[in-house]
Design an enzyme around this catalytic site. Structure first.
Site: not given
Length: 262
Positions: A122, A48, A164, A151, A162
């Site tokens: 992301e 990936d 982080y 955080d 699917t």
């Protein structure tokens, strides 16, 4: 788009791992490969991570090809099963297409410098120091959370849900769902907020409160920008990517099964 694409000119790219290089050597003699600039589609050998690297390279070059991945890495969620000796052109032409659109991020630093980047998986905002971050969250120009103490926070596409996002307890999104996941990272306040699922037509703004005391970086996939004041996010519909999957890939089943793993 269905099967029988009619591709004839394929390019081949492979990660530098031993497995991928061995597969590339095996496939070198089964098809007349062409350079990316002349290809109808690209065959990607690796995992990936290498698929994302290849997709980013095409985005940066402004030459986007349908990508058919063969898994020679670890996870391979975006890849097809590799079988040696297969008729690669027939497999690519019988594949089904799934369109994915990356996020476009515009980040403004504390000094007013603007950065634009695309993220296939992301965009995440992360605290730079021991101090927790304080982030104002707006969706479609309406403030939804005045101060998220955490955080960090991330916005994931279905392709990245699917990755982080999942490790931060965010939801898994089907690739064709036209949704985004807005997921907090170790939230302290509001304690019970677990994130949100948003239509991918949404515009999201993340503004950093107290940026001098609580500096925050923004990361679009692997590209990082530090000392951020504000980030705006929206789907980059003009940069749509196409992934090709074998008809029996059962991607939907993998998405469902992933949610029941202990």
């Amino acid at each position: 788009m269905g099967s029988n694409h009619g591709f004839s000119r394929l390019a081949l790219v492979a990660s530098d791992t031993d497995r991928a290089q061995e597969a590339a050597a095996e496939l070198a003699g089964v098809h007349d490969w062409v350079p990316m600039a002349q290809a109808d589609a690209v065959v990607v050998l690796g995992g990936d991570g290498f698929m994302l690297h290849t997709l980013h390279a095409m985005l940066d070059a402004g030459a986007i090809l349908p990508a058919y991945g063969l898994n020679l890495g670890t996870v391979g969620f975006l890849m097809n099963r590799y079988r040696s000796g297969s008729r690669i052109l027939d497999k690519v032409n019988r594949s089904r297409s799934i369109a994915i659109a990356p996020l476009r991020m515009e980040a403004v630093t504390q000094t007013g410098v603007r950065h634009v980047a695309c993220a296939i998986n992301e965009v995440s905002l992360l605290r730079e120091t021991r101090q927790t971050a304080k982030i104002e969250v707006s969706v479609d120009e309406r403030i939804r959370i005045k101060e998220l103490v955490c955080d960090g926070v991330l916005v994931a596409t279905p392709a990245g849900s699917t990755a982080y996002n999942l490790s931060a307890n965010g939801p898994i999104l089907p690739l064709d769902s036209q949704l985004l996941a807005l997921t907090p990272i170790s939230p302290f306040r509001p304690r019970r907020w677990r994130g949100a699922i948003l239509p991918d037509r949404s515009t999201i703004r993340l503004r950093v409160n107290e940026p001098d005391k609580r500096p925050v970086s923004a990361v679009a996939d692997q590209k990082e920008f530090r000392d951020i004041a504000e980030v705006s996010l929206e789907i980059a519909g003009d940069s749509e990517l196409t992934l090709l999957f074998d008809p029996g890939h059962a991607l939907d089943e993998r998405i469902v099964a992933e949610q029941f793993l202990a």
